[in-house]
Motif scaffolding. Structure first.
Motif, mmCIF file in Angstrom:
data_model
loop_
_atom_site.group_PDB
_atom_site.id
_atom_site.type_symbol
_atom_site.label_atom_id
_atom_site.label_comp_id
_atom_site.label_asym_id
_atom_site.label_seq_id
_atom_site.Cartn_x
_atom_site.Cartn_y
_atom_site.Cartn_z
ATOM 1 N N ALA A 68 66.832 -6.819 -30.803
ATOM 2 C CA ALA A 68 67.553 -5.574 -30.508
ATOM 3 C C ALA A 68 68.561 -5.770 -29.388
ATOM 4 N N GLY A 69 68.141 -6.475 -28.343
ATOM 5 C CA GLY A 69 69.015 -6.708 -27.202
ATOM 6 C C GLY A 69 69.331 -5.429 -26.439
ATOM 7 N N GLY A 70 70.154 -5.571 -25.417
ATOM 8 C CA GLY A 70 70.603 -4.408 -24.638
ATOM 9 C C GLY A 70 69.467 -3.610 -24.029
ATOM 10 N N GLN A 71 69.706 -2.308 -23.881
ATOM 11 C CA GLN A 71 68.724 -1.437 -23.254
ATOM 12 C C GLN A 71 67.469 -1.281 -24.103
ATOM 13 N N GLU A 72 67.602 -1.420 -25.423
ATOM 14 C CA GLU A 72 66.424 -1.310 -26.283
ATOM 15 C C GLU A 72 65.445 -2.452 -26.000
ATOM 16 N N GLU A 73 65.972 -3.640 -25.744
ATOM 17 C CA GLU A 73 65.096 -4.753 -25.377
ATOM 18 C C GLU A 73 64.307 -4.419 -24.121
ATOM 19 N N PHE A 74 64.971 -3.857 -23.139
ATOM 20 C CA PHE A 74 64.293 -3.513 -21.893
ATOM 21 C C PHE A 74 63.226 -2.449 -22.133
ATOM 22 N N ARG A 75 63.533 -1.467 -22.971
ATOM 23 C CA ARG A 75 62.551 -0.413 -23.240
ATOM 24 C C ARG A 75 61.309 -0.977 -23.932
ATOM 25 N N ILE A 76 61.531 -1.841 -24.925
ATOM 26 C CA ILE A 76 60.392 -2.439 -25.608
ATOM 27 C C ILE A 76 59.612 -3.329 -24.652
ATOM 28 N N ALA A 77 60.314 -4.149 -23.878
ATOM 29 C CA ALA A 77 59.654 -5.089 -22.968
ATOM 30 C C ALA A 77 58.809 -4.366 -21.928
ATOM 31 N N VAL A 78 59.340 -3.311 -21.351
ATOM 32 C CA VAL A 78 58.588 -2.575 -20.333
ATOM 33 C C VAL A 78 57.365 -1.905 -20.952
ATOM 34 N N THR A 79 57.531 -1.313 -22.118
ATOM 35 C CA THR A 79 56.393 -0.683 -22.800
ATOM 36 C C THR A 79 55.320 -1.720 -23.113
ATOM 37 N N ASP A 80 55.747 -2.839 -23.629
ATOM 38 C CA ASP A 80 54.853 -3.955 -23.936
ATOM 39 C C ASP A 80 54.109 -4.393 -22.676
ATOM 40 N N ALA A 81 54.858 -4.627 -21.589
ATOM 41 C CA ALA A 81 54.259 -5.118 -20.346
ATOM 42 C C ALA A 81 53.276 -4.106 -19.754
ATOM 43 N N VAL A 82 53.610 -2.824 -19.846
ATOM 44 C CA VAL A 82 52.708 -1.792 -19.329
ATOM 45 C C VAL A 82 51.388 -1.827 -20.099
ATOM 46 N N CYS A 83 51.451 -1.985 -21.414
ATOM 47 C CA CYS A 83 50.217 -2.060 -22.206
ATOM 48 C C CYS A 83 49.442 -3.338 -21.914
ATOM 49 N N ARG A 84 50.141 -4.428 -21.669
ATOM 50 C CA ARG A 84 49.439 -5.651 -21.271
ATOM 51 C C ARG A 84 48.698 -5.417 -19.957
ATOM 52 N N ASP A 85 49.357 -4.730 -19.046
ATOM 53 C CA ASP A 85 48.758 -4.472 -17.743
ATOM 54 C C ASP A 85 47.566 -3.517 -17.868
ATOM 55 N N LYS A 86 47.733 -2.444 -18.612
ATOM 56 C CA LYS A 86 46.673 -1.448 -18.764
ATOM 57 C C LYS A 86 45.417 -2.022 -19.425
ATOM 58 N N THR A 87 45.611 -2.900 -20.391
ATOM 59 C CA THR A 87 44.476 -3.434 -21.144
ATOM 60 C C THR A 87 43.944 -4.754 -20.583
ATOM 61 N N GLY A 88 44.568 -5.256 -19.529
ATOM 62 C CA GLY A 88 44.141 -6.542 -18.974
ATOM 63 C C GLY A 88 44.324 -7.674 -19.960
ATOM 64 N N PHE A 89 45.428 -7.624 -20.684
ATOM 65 C CA PHE A 89 45.660 -8.557 -21.784
ATOM 66 C C PHE A 89 45.620 -10.017 -21.342
ATOM 67 N N HIS A 90 46.414 -10.368 -20.329
ATOM 68 C CA HIS A 90 46.479 -11.765 -19.922
ATOM 69 C C HIS A 90 45.202 -12.214 -19.211
ATOM 70 N N ALA A 91 44.566 -11.315 -18.490
ATOM 71 C CA ALA A 91 43.286 -11.662 -17.873
ATOM 72 C C ALA A 91 42.242 -11.974 -18.940
ATOM 73 N N ALA A 92 42.285 -11.227 -20.045
ATOM 74 C CA ALA A 92 41.344 -11.468 -21.144
ATOM 75 C C ALA A 92 41.618 -12.820 -21.795
ATOM 76 N N LEU A 93 42.898 -13.151 -21.995
ATOM 77 C CA LEU A 93 43.223 -14.457 -22.569
ATOM 78 C C LEU A 93 42.814 -15.585 -21.632
ATOM 79 N N ASP A 94 43.020 -15.389 -20.340
ATOM 80 C CA ASP A 94 42.599 -16.403 -19.370
ATOM 81 C C ASP A 94 41.098 -16.657 -19.463
ATOM 82 N N GLU A 95 40.328 -15.588 -19.608
ATOM 83 C CA GLU A 95 38.871 -15.711 -19.689
ATOM 84 C C GLU A 95 38.467 -16.485 -20.946
ATOM 85 N N VAL A 96 39.143 -16.219 -22.045
ATOM 86 C CA VAL A 96 38.869 -16.968 -23.278
ATOM 87 C C VAL A 96 39.238 -18.440 -23.087
ATOM 88 N N LEU A 97 40.408 -18.691 -22.544
ATOM 89 C CA LEU A 97 40.859 -20.060 -22.344
ATOM 90 C C LEU A 97 39.935 -20.847 -21.429
#
Length: 292
Positions: free
Chosen positions: A225-254
């Motif tokens: 998408a690029g442009g501002q839409e990329e930023f909107r998707i990225a921020v939404t994505d990152a917020v959900c990663r943060d809320k769900t502890g996504f990367h911490a969960a992957l670290d624990e599996v690894l």
């Protein structure tokens, strides 16, 4: 010619990208019943080339190429291993998403020099390539296992001067970088990884981007998408990663698979530690400074 130029540019960096034909073993690592919490940090640090030795290689190549009549300084390596990324989901923070969208999740490593740039003109010169990597015959290539790299010319001289020989160089850089991919492949099939993705997707269903099944899909859509839409998707994505502890969960599996893998690699890791210590000492002789 473009392929040859790109190959030479990559090979001079001195990390995982330096292995022209590194084979990644299949997923075959067992989960440890007693994983070491946070061992992922040790693994990622081991996989990253030693910064002092990297500067030593850079300076040794520069001095050698100057004697050959070329003003060339190889780029400093910035290649680091993100084992979350090896599973398929490069780390993304809310701050990074706000600042640059998905730019921080893009590919690492050197790029082909622009055709009109100073380096681009050098890499288009056959005499420069020969001085840098040798004549391109089998004598100027070193293979360790299933991985090979150019080791002739000033590049080979620098390997010997800093690491002792090309085999040591490969073991302490590209082979070390690739060492943990069997563990990440095994972790990608773990139920904990599937749960982390499901939790993230559940969070995204409460947003305007409910159709994405996983962070990789979101990232690909955002970059397309690029442009501002990329930023909107990225921020939404990152917020959900943060809320769900996504990367911490992957670290624990690894951690489960890396604990096993690092036990398997113990003799190799001990050898690499000694090689890097020697490379640091040899780099110091060139008056290279740096911090660990």
């Amino acid at each position: 010619m473009k392929t040859k130029i790109f190959g030479a540019a990559v090979l001079i960096v001195g990390t995982g990208a330096a292995l022209a034909a590194a084979a990644i073993p299949a997923a075959s690592v067992a989960a440890s019943p007693e994983p070491v919490p946070g061992i992922i940090r040790q693994a990622e640090a081991y996989a990253t080339a030693d910064p002092i030795a990297d500067k030593g290689m850079q300076e040794a190549v520069r001095l050698c190429m100057a004697k050959a009549g070329f003003d060339y300084t190889p780029p400093t390596s910035d290649l680091t291993l993100d084992l979350n990324g090896a599973i398929g989901f490069k780390r993304l923070t809310v701050d990074a998403a706000k600042a640059s969208g998905y730019a921080s999740t893009g590919p690492q490593g050197p790029r082909e020099p622009a055709a009109g740039s100073a380096d681009g003109k050098l890499f288009a010169n056959p005499a420069f390539i020969k001085a840098l990597t040798g004549p391109g015959d089998t004598a100027s290539t070193t293979t360790v296992g299933s991985a090979g790299t150019s080791s002739g010319g000033c590049r080979g001289d620098a390997m010997t001067q800093i690491y002792g020989n090309a085999d040591n160089y490969m073991l302490a850089t590209g082979i070390a970088f690739n060492s943990f991919f069997p563990a990440s492949l095994s972790a990608s099939g773990d139920s904990g990884t599937a749960k982390a993705v499901t939790d993230w997707a559940s969070c995204m269903k409460e947003t305007p981007y409910a159709s994405y099944a996983n962070p990789h899909q979101a990232a690909e859509a955002g970059k397309a998408a690029g442009g501002q839409e990329e930023f909107r998707i990225a921020v939404t994505d990152a917020v959900c990663r943060d809320k769900t502890g996504f990367h911490a969960a992957l670290d624990e599996v690894l951690d489960k698979y890396l604990t096993t893998r690092m036990q398997e690699l113990a003799p190799q890791m001990a050898r690499v530690k000694e090689i890097r210590r020697m490379a640091d000492a040899n780099s110091a002789k060139l008056d290279v400074t740096g911090s660990k």
